[in-house]
Every structure is written in structure tokens, then in C-alpha cells.
Design a protein around this motif. Structure first.
Motif, PDB file in Angstrom:
ATOM      1  N   VAL A 140      51.791  60.283  82.823  1.00  0.00           N
ATOM      2  CA  VAL A 140      51.599  60.885  81.500  1.00  0.00           C
ATOM      3  C   VAL A 140      51.151  59.818  80.497  1.00  0.00           C
ATOM      4  CG1 VAL A 140      52.778  61.991  79.541  1.00  0.00           C
ATOM      5  CG2 VAL A 140      53.244  62.768  81.875  1.00  0.00           C
ATOM      6  N   LEU A 141      51.776  58.638  80.565  1.00  0.00           N
ATOM      7  CA  LEU A 141      51.396  57.542  79.671  1.00  0.00           C
ATOM      8  C   LEU A 141      49.966  57.081  79.935  1.00  0.00           C
ATOM      9  CD1 LEU A 141      54.647  55.364  79.564  1.00  0.00           C
ATOM     10  CD2 LEU A 141      53.753  56.853  77.781  1.00  0.00           C
ATOM     11  N   PHE A 142      49.527  57.175  81.193  1.00  0.00           N
ATOM     12  CA  PHE A 142      48.146  56.841  81.543  1.00  0.00           C
ATOM     13  C   PHE A 142      47.169  57.713  80.747  1.00  0.00           C
ATOM     14  CE2 PHE A 142      44.402  58.142  83.955  1.00  0.00           C
ATOM     15  CZ  PHE A 142      43.805  56.925  84.263  1.00  0.00           C
ATOM     16  N   PHE A 143      47.418  59.014  80.742  1.00  0.00           N
ATOM     17  CA  PHE A 143      46.520  59.940  80.038  1.00  0.00           C
ATOM     18  C   PHE A 143      46.607  59.776  78.521  1.00  0.00           C
ATOM     19  CE2 PHE A 143      46.767  62.144  84.169  1.00  0.00           C
ATOM     20  CZ  PHE A 143      45.398  62.276  84.422  1.00  0.00           C
ATOM     21  N   ILE A 144      47.819  59.456  78.017  1.00  0.00           N
ATOM     22  CA  ILE A 144      47.963  59.203  76.581  1.00  0.00           C
ATOM     23  C   ILE A 144      47.148  57.969  76.177  1.00  0.00           C
ATOM     24  CG2 ILE A 144      49.594  58.493  74.769  1.00  0.00           C
ATOM     25  CD1 ILE A 144      51.707  60.234  76.174  1.00  0.00           C
ATOM     26  N   ALA A 145      47.267  56.897  76.975  1.00  0.00           N
ATOM     27  CA  ALA A 145      46.518  55.671  76.680  1.00  0.00           C
ATOM     28  C   ALA A 145      45.015  55.901  76.788  1.00  0.00           C
ATOM     29  CB  ALA A 145      46.953  54.559  77.633  1.00  0.00           C
ATOM     30  N   LEU A 146      44.609  56.696  77.770  1.00  0.00           N
ATOM     31  CA  LEU A 146      43.190  57.002  77.965  1.00  0.00           C
ATOM     32  C   LEU A 146      42.602  57.675  76.738  1.00  0.00           C
ATOM     33  CD1 LEU A 146      40.818  57.061  80.044  1.00  0.00           C
ATOM     34  CD2 LEU A 146      41.623  59.349  80.699  1.00  0.00           C
ATOM     35  N   LYS A 147      43.387  58.556  76.134  1.00  0.00           N
ATOM     36  CA  LYS A 147      42.902  59.326  74.979  1.00  0.00           C
ATOM     37  C   LYS A 147      43.066  58.573  73.670  1.00  0.00           C
ATOM     38  CE  LYS A 147      43.441  63.839  72.706  1.00  0.00           C
ATOM     39  NZ  LYS A 147      41.993  64.107  72.658  1.00  0.00           N
ATOM     40  N   MET A 148      44.174  57.851  73.517  1.00  0.00           N
ATOM     41  CA  MET A 148      44.531  57.292  72.204  1.00  0.00           C
ATOM     42  C   MET A 148      43.993  55.887  71.940  1.00  0.00           C
ATOM     43  SD  MET A 148      46.079  59.682  70.707  1.00  0.00           S
ATOM     44  CE  MET A 148      47.048  61.171  70.961  1.00  0.00           C
ATOM     45  N   ILE A 149      43.776  55.095  72.992  1.00  0.00           N
ATOM     46  CA  ILE A 149      43.242  53.746  72.779  1.00  0.00           C
ATOM     47  C   ILE A 149      41.717  53.837  72.765  1.00  0.00           C
ATOM     48  CG2 ILE A 149      43.128  51.373  73.646  1.00  0.00           C
ATOM     49  CD1 ILE A 149      45.849  51.788  74.940  1.00  0.00           C
ATOM     50  N   LYS A 150      41.145  53.894  71.574  1.00  0.00           N
ATOM     51  CA  LYS A 150      39.697  54.040  71.418  1.00  0.00           C
ATOM     52  C   LYS A 150      39.100  52.690  71.048  1.00  0.00           C
ATOM     53  CE  LYS A 150      40.076  58.915  70.219  1.00  0.00           C
ATOM     54  NZ  LYS A 150      39.842  59.976  69.208  1.00  0.00           N
ATOM     55  N   VAL A 151      38.383  52.127  71.995  1.00  0.00           N
ATOM     56  CA  VAL A 151      37.877  50.757  71.880  1.00  0.00           C
ATOM     57  C   VAL A 151      37.031  50.557  70.626  1.00  0.00           C
ATOM     58  CG1 VAL A 151      36.462  48.979  72.975  1.00  0.00           C
ATOM     59  CG2 VAL A 151      37.955  50.428  74.377  1.00  0.00           C
ATOM     60  N   ASP A 152      36.073  51.447  70.387  1.00  0.00           N
ATOM     61  CA  ASP A 152      35.153  51.299  69.249  1.00  0.00           C
ATOM     62  C   ASP A 152      35.897  51.306  67.916  1.00  0.00           C
ATOM     63  OD1 ASP A 152      33.059  51.160  71.004  1.00  0.00           O
ATOM     64  OD2 ASP A 152      32.508  53.287  70.825  1.00  0.00           O
ATOM     65  N   GLU A 153      36.880  52.210  67.794  1.00  0.00           N
ATOM     66  CA  GLU A 153      37.627  52.320  66.541  1.00  0.00           C
ATOM     67  C   GLU A 153      38.456  51.049  66.296  1.00  0.00           C
ATOM     68  OE1 GLU A 153      39.994  55.786  66.111  1.00  0.00           O
ATOM     69  OE2 GLU A 153      38.314  57.168  66.420  1.00  0.00           O
ATOM     70  N   ILE A 154      39.155  50.563  67.342  1.00  0.00           N
ATOM     71  CA  ILE A 154      39.996  49.384  67.181  1.00  0.00           C
ATOM     72  C   ILE A 154      39.160  48.160  66.835  1.00  0.00           C
ATOM     73  CG2 ILE A 154      41.603  47.814  68.349  1.00  0.00           C
ATOM     74  CD1 ILE A 154      42.531  50.222  70.038  1.00  0.00           C
ATOM     75  N   GLU A 155      38.068  47.969  67.570  1.00  0.00           N
ATOM     76  CA  GLU A 155      37.204  46.819  67.297  1.00  0.00           C
ATOM     77  C   GLU A 155      36.537  46.913  65.924  1.00  0.00           C
ATOM     78  OE1 GLU A 155      35.840  45.296  71.721  1.00  0.00           O
ATOM     79  OE2 GLU A 155      34.572  46.762  70.686  1.00  0.00           O
ATOM     80  N   GLY A 156      36.193  48.135  65.521  1.00  0.00           N
ATOM     81  CA  GLY A 156      35.588  48.335  64.196  1.00  0.00           C
ATOM     82  C   GLY A 156      36.560  48.020  63.087  1.00  0.00           C
ATOM     83  N   GLN A 157      37.813  48.475  63.226  1.00  0.00           N
ATOM     84  CA  GLN A 157      38.833  48.221  62.208  1.00  0.00           C
ATOM     85  C   GLN A 157      39.165  46.742  62.152  1.00  0.00           C
ATOM     86  OE1 GLN A 157      41.891  50.886  63.541  1.00  0.00           O
ATOM     87  NE2 GLN A 157      40.869  52.686  62.726  1.00  0.00           N
ATOM     88  N   ASN A 158      39.212  46.099  63.327  1.00  0.00           N
ATOM     89  CA  ASN A 158      39.507  44.669  63.383  1.00  0.00           C
ATOM     90  C   ASN A 158      38.395  43.863  62.712  1.00  0.00           C
ATOM     91  OD1 ASN A 158      40.967  42.362  64.137  1.00  0.00           O
ATOM     92  ND2 ASN A 158      39.788  42.122  66.018  1.00  0.00           N
ATOM     93  N   HIS A 159      37.153  44.296  62.919  1.00  0.00           N
ATOM     94  CA  HIS A 159      36.005  43.573  62.327  1.00  0.00           C
ATOM     95  C   HIS A 159      35.992  43.705  60.803  1.00  0.00           C
ATOM     96  CE1 HIS A 159      31.987  41.893  62.128  1.00  0.00           C
ATOM     97  NE2 HIS A 159      31.612  42.911  61.367  1.00  0.00           N
ATOM     98  N   ASN A 160      36.421  44.880  60.329  1.00  0.00           N
ATOM     99  CA  ASN A 160      36.379  45.140  58.878  1.00  0.00           C
ATOM    100  C   ASN A 160      37.589  44.573  58.141  1.00  0.00           C
ATOM    101  OD1 ASN A 160      33.988  46.608  59.103  1.00  0.00           O
ATOM    102  ND2 ASN A 160      35.069  48.517  59.572  1.00  0.00           N
ATOM    103  N   ALA A 161      38.652  44.193  58.910  1.00  0.00           N
ATOM    104  CA  ALA A 161      39.897  43.747  58.277  1.00  0.00           C
ATOM    105  C   ALA A 161      39.713  42.429  57.517  1.00  0.00           C
ATOM    106  CB  ALA A 161      40.978  43.576  59.344  1.00  0.00           C
TER     107      ALA A 161
END
Length: 413
Positions: free
Chosen positions: A392-413
Motif C-alpha cells: 500500500v505504501l508503494f502505491f502511495i509513494a508512487l502517486k504522492m512523490i512527484k519528481v517535477d514538483e519537488i525539484e521545481g519547489q526546491n529550485h524556487n526556494a
């Protein structure tokens, strides 16, 4: 850019070793007692559930105080919080050791000492993660590498713990309590002399602004943050439940006791340590790689844990399965550390990483007592359920960890 490189170059090897000593000491403070719990039950005259509370009391104290320590470290400085916390851990070890040595019914005082140690752990171990981020500034590759070493120190402590705990207990059963104080003292000296925290030119953020910023961070990045928190809690619950189970099974089913038992328990933990070191050296701040590693580790962990109960009577198979699970957990932990540390702004880094550490301590606290309750009648079904939760955690991580969003937020921080 030049200033950041100079800052990075000034982080000495002794500074890194000193920081790594904290998770090593705090892990020894907890895991070292696991192999001697059956001995402690006999010496103190307590039940299996009560002995599990010696592990849990340490973790419960840490759970509630870690976020406070995280905020204080953001507000007043990492080192100012770490050193008094290590002193508390030292005092807690002395109380538990002296009570075991001199008091006829020491259980209450052992718990008091363990709670003090937990308070010390709350103010020391979680602060290491943001401290690494502070020292390496914007160098994600070196941050990931150092975090890998920190997590490896943590896992090496788990490898060393059953062996060292068994050796010390063979001399005097309560000696592990005193040894925690000695290790804490060594860490205090190293942190005091070798860790040079960069001075901040900016004024500390006021509490009201800090609270507002933290709420914004959780609101903005809640999906992947809570996914990391849940994974951290679950893998630590699994790890400490299995360690508690191994300690009981080796003694009662396979008649493996003392120092020999310590070496046997260390086998899956050694696999965990090696996997943690290799992963930390290779993720290099890449969020896409971190997500892939998370997926792989959750699948391997879930499949392997489902078979543990069925192998309890076959020692070699039991060690193979627990070692595979250990490799998966060892590879996953530095990935979770890096996701938190490298993608949160410095102003909130201590607090956010402290919530993550609290989540991990929830798992540590819950694992042994849950296992003590289900081990007798519901062992196999419990491990199968654990495997299902992992999927279940596998599917949650698959859906919730969005690479583009995290990297975009990190770049803008």
C-alpha cells in the motif's frame, strides 16, 4: 558560489565523524539492550511486555520532544541544543545503571533513566540532519554523501549493538546502561571541539513567522512530506519488531544465547548497514533516483517480511529472509533522509526533519510491544499484514512523490 564551496571545503573529516557519533551513540543507547532483554526479564523479574517498555519508554519521550528540539535548533542554533541533550542522555544512563546495580526492584528507575535518555535523543539525533544541510549549504551531492555516512553510522550502531550489548552483559548484566553514559561523554567532547557551525548573519525568525512558514511548507508539500513520514515510521516499526522477535526466537527456539546471539542478530543488521552506505554514496541529490529507490525498496521489503514467520524454525532461512529485509530498509533510510534534508528551506529544515524523526521514533516505540503481543498466536498473519501495508505504501509513494514538483519547489526556494 565561491563562499558556498569554501564553506563545504572547511567541513573537516573530524567534524563529519563527530556528527556521525551522535546517531551511533543514540542507536547504541536503544538497540544494545534488545539482545539482553530476556536476561533482563529474569534478573529484574518482569514480563516480556514490560521488557519491551524499556525500549518503548526511550522512544515515547523522544517522539513528543523532537519537534520542540527542532524549533529550538532553528531558533538558537544546532550545537546549543545538541550538547545539553547529550548530557541528559549521559545522566539517564547513570540512573538506569545505578538502579540496576544497587536497587532490589529497579524497573521503575530504569524506566526513568530511559525516559531521560529519550529526552536526550530528542535533542541530539534529529538535529544532525539539518546540521549537515547547514554545513554543506547548496551542495546537494556532498549533502547526500554525508547523510549517507550519518545513516550508515546509525545502522552500524545497530550492527554493533547486539554484539557489544551481549559482551558487556556477559561481564555484568547492567553494564550496557553505564556504557551509554561513557559513549555520550565521548560524543559531547567531539561535538564541542570539532563541529564548527557557520554563523548566521540574518536575525532568527520570530516564532509567529516561523509558525506561519512551517504551516505553509506543510500545506504546500504535504503529499510527499507525509509519504516520507509514514514510510519512516513503518520501516522503523518493522525493524524493531523483527529485532525483538529475533532476540526472543534465537534464545527460546534455537537455544542461542549470550555473545553468540549478539553476532547472529548482527548478520541482517550488517546487510542493512552496507546497503545504507552504498545508497548514500550513490543517490547524489537526484529526486528521480530517490523515488525509484523508494519503489524498489518497498517491494523487496514487503515480499521478504511476509515470509519471516514461516522461517522461524529454520535458522539459515530466517537469517536470509531478515537479511533481504535489512538490505531493503538500509537502502531506503538514506533516501528518506535526503528527500527531507535537501528539499526543505533552511529556516524550516530543523523543524520539518524533526517531525520526520518523530515519525521514525513512533515506529521504534511501537515495534517491540506490538511484537510481544502478537508473537505467540498471530505471528504469521501479522507479518503478512505488514507485507500488505508495505505494498500500500508503494502505491502511495508512487502517486504522492512527484519528481517535477519537488525539484521545481526546491529550485524556487
Amino acid at each position: 558560489m565561491i563562499n558556498n564551496n569554501n564553506q563545504t571545503d572547511n567541513v573537516s573529516i573530524w567534524c563529519v565523524i563527530s556528527m556521525a557519533s551522535i546517531p551511533l551513540v543514540m542507536t547504541l543507547g536503544n538497540s544494545m539492550l534488545i539482545p539482553i532483554l530476556p536476561v533482563l526479564e529474569k534478573k529484574v523479574g518482569i514480563s516480556s511486555f514490560q521488557s519491551s517498555m524499556i525500549i518503548t519508554s526511550y522512544s515515547i519521550a523522544a517522539i513528543f520532544l523532537i519537534p520542540v528540539a527542532g524549533y529550538l535548533s532553528d531558533r538558537f542554533g544546532r550545537k546549543i541544543v545538541i550538547l545539553p541533550s547529550l548530557i541528559l542522555a549521559l545522566i539517564g544512563g547513570l540512573i538506569a545503571g545505578f538502579a540496576s546495580w544497587k536497587i532490589d526492584d529497579p524497573f521503575f528507575w530504569i524506566i526513568i533513566g530511559r525516559i531521560l535518555q529519550g529526552i536526550g535523543a530528542a535533542g541530539a539525533m534529529p538535529i544532525v540532519l539539518p546540521l549537515v544541510g547547514d554545513l554543506y549549504k547548496d551542495d546537494d551531492e556532498k549533502t547526500s554523501s554525508c547523510l549517507g555516512l550519518i545513516e550508515t553510522s546509525n545502522t552500524f550502531g545497530k550492527v554493533l549493538s547486539p554484539i557489544l550489548g551481549s559482551v558487556l552483559a556477559a561481564v555484568l548484566w547492567f553494564l550496557p546502561f553505564f556504557s551509554i553514559s561513557v559513549f555520550s561523554l565521548i560524543s559531547i567532547v567531539m561535538i564541542f571541539f570539532f563541529v564548527k557551525v557557520p554563523k548566521e548573519k540574518d536575525e532568527p525568525v520570530k516564532f509567529k513567522d516561523f509558525l506561519s512558514n512551517t504551516k505553509k511548507t506543510f500545506k504546500k508539500e504535504s503529499k510527499w512530506l507525509f509519504t516520507v513520514f509514514i514510510n519512516g515510521a513503518f520501516v522503523m516499526l518493522l525493524l524493531f519488531a523483527v529485532l525483538f522477535f529475533l532476540s526472543e526466537m534465537l534464545e527460546k527456539t534455537h537455544d542461542i544465547k549470550g555473545i553468540k546471539k549478539g553476532f547472529v542478530i548482527a548478520i541482517p543488521l550488517l546487510m542493512l548497514c552496507i546497503a545504507s552506505y552504498i545508497t548514500g554514496r550513490n543517490i547524489k541529490g537526484n529526486v528521480s533516483t530517490m523515488k525509484k529507490m523508494t519503489m524498489i525498496c518497498l517491494v523487496v521489503m514487503s515480499i521478504s517480511v511476509a515470509f519471516i514467520g514461516f522461517t522461524k524454525d529454520k535458522l539459515i532461512l530466517l537469517l536470509i529472509v531478515t537479511s533481504i529485509m535489512g538490505i531493503a530498509i538500509g537502502a531506503l533510510l538514506p533516501v528518506l533522509d535526503a528527500l527531507i534534508t535537501e528539499n526543505i528551506k533552511k529556516e524550516e529544515r530543523g523543524t520539518i526533519s524533526s517531525f520526520y524523526s518523530s515519525a521514525r521514533f513512533i515506529g521504534v516505540a511501537a515495534g517491540p510491544p506490538i511484537m510481544s503481543l502478537v508473537m505467540k498466536n498471530y505471528l504469521n498473519i501479522s507479518y503478512i499484514i505488514a507485507g500488505a501495508i508495505g505494498i500500500v505504501l508503494f502505491f502511495i509513494a508512487l502517486k504522492m512523490i512527484k519528481v517535477d514538483e519537488i525539484e521545481g519547489q526546491n529550485h524556487n526556494a
